[in-house]
Write a protein that holds these residues in place. Structure first.
Motif, PDB file in Angstrom:
ATOM      1  N   GLU A 111       0.986  -1.113   0.043  1.00 43.28           N
ATOM      2  CA  GLU A 111       0.031   0.023  -0.100  1.00 43.28           C
ATOM      3  C   GLU A 111       0.766   1.148  -0.004  1.00 43.28           C
ATOM      4  N   ASP A 112       2.141   1.193   0.121  1.00 41.66           N
ATOM      5  CA  ASP A 112       3.026   2.368   0.065  1.00 41.66           C
ATOM      6  C   ASP A 112       3.857   2.582  -0.957  1.00 41.66           C
ATOM      7  N   VAL A 113       3.161   2.201  -2.015  1.00 43.02           N
ATOM      8  CA  VAL A 113       3.955   2.524  -3.473  1.00 43.02           C
ATOM      9  C   VAL A 113       3.187   3.353  -4.289  1.00 43.02           C
ATOM     10  N   PRO A 114       3.678   4.387  -4.971  1.00 45.16           N
ATOM     11  CA  PRO A 114       2.695   5.123  -5.764  1.00 45.16           C
ATOM     12  C   PRO A 114       2.010   4.111  -7.160  1.00 45.16           C
ATOM     13  N   THR A 115       0.728   4.186  -6.839  1.00 46.95           N
ATOM     14  CA  THR A 115      -0.234   3.591  -8.104  1.00 46.95           C
ATOM     15  C   THR A 115      -1.055   4.412  -8.735  1.00 46.95           C
ATOM     16  N   HIS A 116      -1.378   4.098 -10.111  1.00 54.96           N
ATOM     17  CA  HIS A 116      -2.127   5.059 -10.631  1.00 54.96           C
ATOM     18  C   HIS A 116      -3.599   4.121 -10.849  1.00 54.96           C
ATOM     19  N   PRO A 117      -4.747   4.618 -10.504  1.00 56.93           N
ATOM     20  CA  PRO A 117      -5.904   3.977 -10.856  1.00 56.93           C
ATOM     21  C   PRO A 117      -6.469   4.113 -11.954  1.00 56.93           C
ATOM     22  N   LEU A 118      -6.915   2.923 -12.352  1.00 53.27           N
ATOM     23  CA  LEU A 118      -7.306   2.891 -13.725  1.00 53.27           C
ATOM     24  C   LEU A 118      -8.877   2.690 -13.790  1.00 53.27           C
ATOM     25  N   LEU A 119      -9.590   3.157 -14.897  1.00 50.78           N
ATOM     26  CA  LEU A 119     -11.128   3.030 -14.820  1.00 50.78           C
ATOM     27  C   LEU A 119     -11.584   1.611 -15.150  1.00 50.78           C
ATOM     28  N   ILE A 120     -12.588   0.757 -14.620  1.00 49.09           N
ATOM     29  CA  ILE A 120     -12.837  -0.281 -14.565  1.00 49.09           C
ATOM     30  C   ILE A 120     -13.978  -0.417 -15.490  1.00 49.09           C
ATOM     31  N   ILE A 121     -13.784  -1.228 -16.510  1.00 49.50           N
ATOM     32  CA  ILE A 121     -14.833  -1.363 -17.582  1.00 49.50           C
ATOM     33  C   ILE A 121     -15.425  -2.484 -17.380  1.00 49.50           C
ATOM     34  N   ASP A 122     -16.730  -3.085 -17.563  1.00 52.07           N
ATOM     35  CA  ASP A 122     -17.519  -4.120 -17.458  1.00 52.07           C
ATOM     36  C   ASP A 122     -17.839  -4.521 -18.791  1.00 52.07           C
ATOM     37  N   TYR A 123     -17.096  -5.702 -19.061  1.00 58.55           N
ATOM     38  CA  TYR A 123     -17.492  -6.470 -20.503  1.00 58.55           C
ATOM     39  C   TYR A 123     -18.784  -6.792 -20.611  1.00 58.55           C
ATOM     40  N   HIS A 124     -19.413  -7.302 -19.685  1.00 52.44           N
ATOM     41  CA  HIS A 124     -20.808  -7.684 -20.006  1.00 52.44           C
ATOM     42  C   HIS A 124     -21.584  -6.450 -20.468  1.00 52.44           C
ATOM     43  N   LEU A 125     -21.406  -5.211 -19.770  1.00 48.30           N
ATOM     44  CA  LEU A 125     -22.006  -4.089 -20.086  1.00 48.30           C
ATOM     45  C   LEU A 125     -21.730  -3.770 -21.583  1.00 48.30           C
ATOM     46  N   ILE A 126     -20.451  -3.605 -21.777  1.00 48.30           N
ATOM     47  CA  ILE A 126     -20.041  -3.390 -23.225  1.00 48.30           C
ATOM     48  C   ILE A 126     -20.826  -4.241 -24.103  1.00 48.30           C
ATOM     49  N   LEU A 127     -20.840  -5.628 -24.074  1.00 47.01           N
ATOM     50  CA  LEU A 127     -21.885  -6.398 -24.711  1.00 47.01           C
ATOM     51  C   LEU A 127     -23.311  -6.125 -24.930  1.00 47.01           C
ATOM     52  N   ALA A 128     -23.720  -5.397 -23.783  1.00 43.91           N
ATOM     53  CA  ALA A 128     -25.011  -5.127 -23.967  1.00 43.91           C
ATOM     54  C   ALA A 128     -25.216  -3.877 -24.439  1.00 43.91           C
ATOM     55  N   HIS A 129     -24.168  -3.164 -24.878  1.00 43.75           N
ATOM     56  CA  HIS A 129     -24.159  -1.672 -25.411  1.00 43.75           C
ATOM     57  C   HIS A 129     -24.746  -0.677 -24.383  1.00 43.75           C
ATOM     58  N   ASP A 130     -24.246  -1.015 -23.279  1.00 43.13           N
ATOM     59  CA  ASP A 130     -24.817   0.139 -22.146  1.00 43.13           C
ATOM     60  C   ASP A 130     -24.024   1.456 -22.417  1.00 43.13           C
ATOM     61  N   ASN A 156     -11.173  -8.440 -27.842  1.00 43.81           N
ATOM     62  CA  ASN A 156     -10.421  -7.393 -28.254  1.00 43.81           C
ATOM     63  C   ASN A 156     -11.092  -6.807 -29.621  1.00 43.81           C
ATOM     64  N   HIS A 157     -11.711  -7.728 -30.477  1.00 43.66           N
ATOM     65  CA  HIS A 157     -12.602  -7.138 -31.539  1.00 43.66           C
ATOM     66  C   HIS A 157     -13.841  -6.464 -31.021  1.00 43.66           C
ATOM     67  N   THR A 158     -14.281  -7.053 -30.136  1.00 42.76           N
ATOM     68  CA  THR A 158     -15.726  -6.326 -29.578  1.00 42.76           C
ATOM     69  C   THR A 158     -15.028  -4.891 -29.009  1.00 42.76           C
ATOM     70  N   LEU A 159     -14.133  -4.803 -28.340  1.00 42.42           N
ATOM     71  CA  LEU A 159     -13.636  -3.270 -27.901  1.00 42.42           C
ATOM     72  C   LEU A 159     -13.269  -2.427 -29.127  1.00 42.42           C
ATOM     73  N   LEU A 160     -12.480  -2.830 -30.103  1.00 44.45           N
ATOM     74  CA  LEU A 160     -12.285  -2.370 -31.292  1.00 44.45           C
ATOM     75  C   LEU A 160     -13.516  -1.888 -32.047  1.00 44.45           C
ATOM     76  N   ASP A 161     -14.323  -2.634 -31.935  1.00 44.85           N
ATOM     77  CA  ASP A 161     -15.528  -1.941 -32.850  1.00 44.85           C
ATOM     78  C   ASP A 161     -16.283  -1.109 -32.150  1.00 44.85           C
ATOM     79  N   VAL A 162     -16.365  -0.840 -30.644  1.00 43.40           N
ATOM     80  CA  VAL A 162     -16.844   0.181 -30.004  1.00 43.40           C
ATOM     81  C   VAL A 162     -16.180   1.182 -30.342  1.00 43.40           C
TER      82      VAL A 162
END
Length: 371
Positions: free
Chosen positions: A11-30, A168-174
């Motif tokens: 917990e004592d090292v510098p970290t960068h938070p990343l956004l969390i993407i839900d693949y199921h929601l991407i498939l649902a075109h949310d 990866n193709h699903t994400l590229l298509d979005v």
């Protein structure tokens, strides 16, 4: 190997938070999830992906990697990729009849590549498996592999490769649609029917003595060669250089989450709208340091014949982005194959002539003083 219990990420090292993407929601075109993916792709080019449903295939791939890396070095060196930049294969693989066909090999030994312009060697070994071989199995399309790979091609490797391509193709298509490109254009540039540099890679970084951890880079700073990387690891070590920041920050591995990042091809296709960000790999931090660090990634790359350039004729959004960046050149004059070959060849220690060799291996973000 995948069942090992590791110490927690410190917990004592510098970290960068990343956004969390839900693949199921991407498939649902949310719409909200698509907006979040767009934000991640345009600001840093890195994000976590959850609910990808590839955990079983990932475990089997790590098992294959463990078995392969335990082979005697002399056996692995029979498959060493060499210094010609052909880790990813050439299209001439099928020019000659089978008896004369050149064997494009798949293993990289520790210390074969440089991590910076001074020529410091890397500390990792890895095995690459071409998507062309995984999809063609039991025929050999591109490379030769150790028996530990061949024995698991149909049960572990091909299922992982097929699912990775689908994700990866699903994400590229979005991203294709958000860039205002004609439907399916990016997928056409990543056709599974064309030979390409797409591949799965298992990487092993041996433990580094505590006194050397601050001095050793497993993999030097770089942008990825292709379009989209789908990464799985259990220990820390991956770091990103956030735009505008002076210091590297860790990306904390999250159980059940893949880490995705965009590469040079997407930055070029989009006229710089999408980001291919610098990253590197160092020894695991804190109490994780004494452990071997393993990673698994699938690299999606354009077809070998695809030219890497901004798609200004196909999208007014991209055309405007290029017009707004007159100081940047999005016309590489390189095919995907040529781009990858140049970058691989000039990282090899045996090809080193001086700092200029390292510079010739660089991608879309050249920062030679940052290692």
């Amino acid at each position: 190997m995948h069942s090992l219990s590791y110490p927690p990420f410190p917990e004592d090292v510098p970290t960068h938070p990343l956004l969390i993407i839900d693949y199921h929601l991407i498939l649902a075109h949310d719409p909200g999830e698509i907006d979040k993916l767009w934000e991640a792709a345009t600001k840093l080019g890195f994000w976590y992906l959850k609910n990808h449903d590839v955990d079983d295939e990932v475990d089997k791939m790590f098992d294959m990697g463990t078995e392969t890396m335990k082979l005697p070095l002399e056996e692995k060196m029979r498959f060493e990729q060499g210094d010609d930049g052909i880790s990813f294969g050439y299209e001439v693989a099928f020019i000659y009849p089978a008896p004369r066909r050149k064997q494009f090999l798949s293993y990289k030994a520790v210390g074969a590549s440089a991590v910076d312009e001074t020529g410091r060697p890397d500390t990792v070994e890895f095995i690459n498996i071409s998507k062309d071989d995984a999809l063609a199995w039991p025929k050999q399309a591109r490379r030769a592999y150790p028996t530990t790979v061949n024995d698991r091609m149909s049960t572990a490797i091909a299922p992982f490769v097929r699912k990775s391509i689908e994700i990866n193709h699903t994400l590229l298509d979005v991203l294709n649609d958000r860039l205002g490109l004609p439907p399916g254009l990016l997928l056409a540039k990543h056709s599974t029917n064309e030979f390409s540099g797409c591949e799965a890679r298992i990487t092993r970084n041996p433990p580094v003595p505590p006194e050397s951890r601050d001095l050793r880079l497993a993999i030097g700073s770089h942008t990825d060669f292709g379009s989209l990387s789908f990464l799985h690891n259990r220990l820390g070590g991956l770091q990103v250089l956030v735009p505008g920041a002076a210091d590297w920050q860790y990306v904390k591995p999250l159980p059940g989450h893949a880490i995705c990042n965009l590469g040079d091809a997407m930055a070029l296709f989009s006229g710089g709208i999408l980001r291919s960000n610098l990253h590197r790999v160092v020894p695991p931090p804190g109490e994780q340091g004494p452990f071997e660090r393993w990673s698994l990634v699938f690299f999606t790359r354009p077809g070998n014949s695809v030219t890497l350039r901004a798609l200004v004729e196909d999208s007014s959004l991209i055309a405007q982005a290029v017009a707004n960046s007159p100081d940047k050149n999005f016309e590489t004059g390189s095919t995907s194959l040529e781009w990858v070959t140049r970058r691989v060849r000039n990282r090899r220690i045996n090809n080193r002539k001086g700092p200029e060799t390292w510079m010739a291996s660089r991608g879309t973000e050249v920062r030679p003083l940052i290692v």
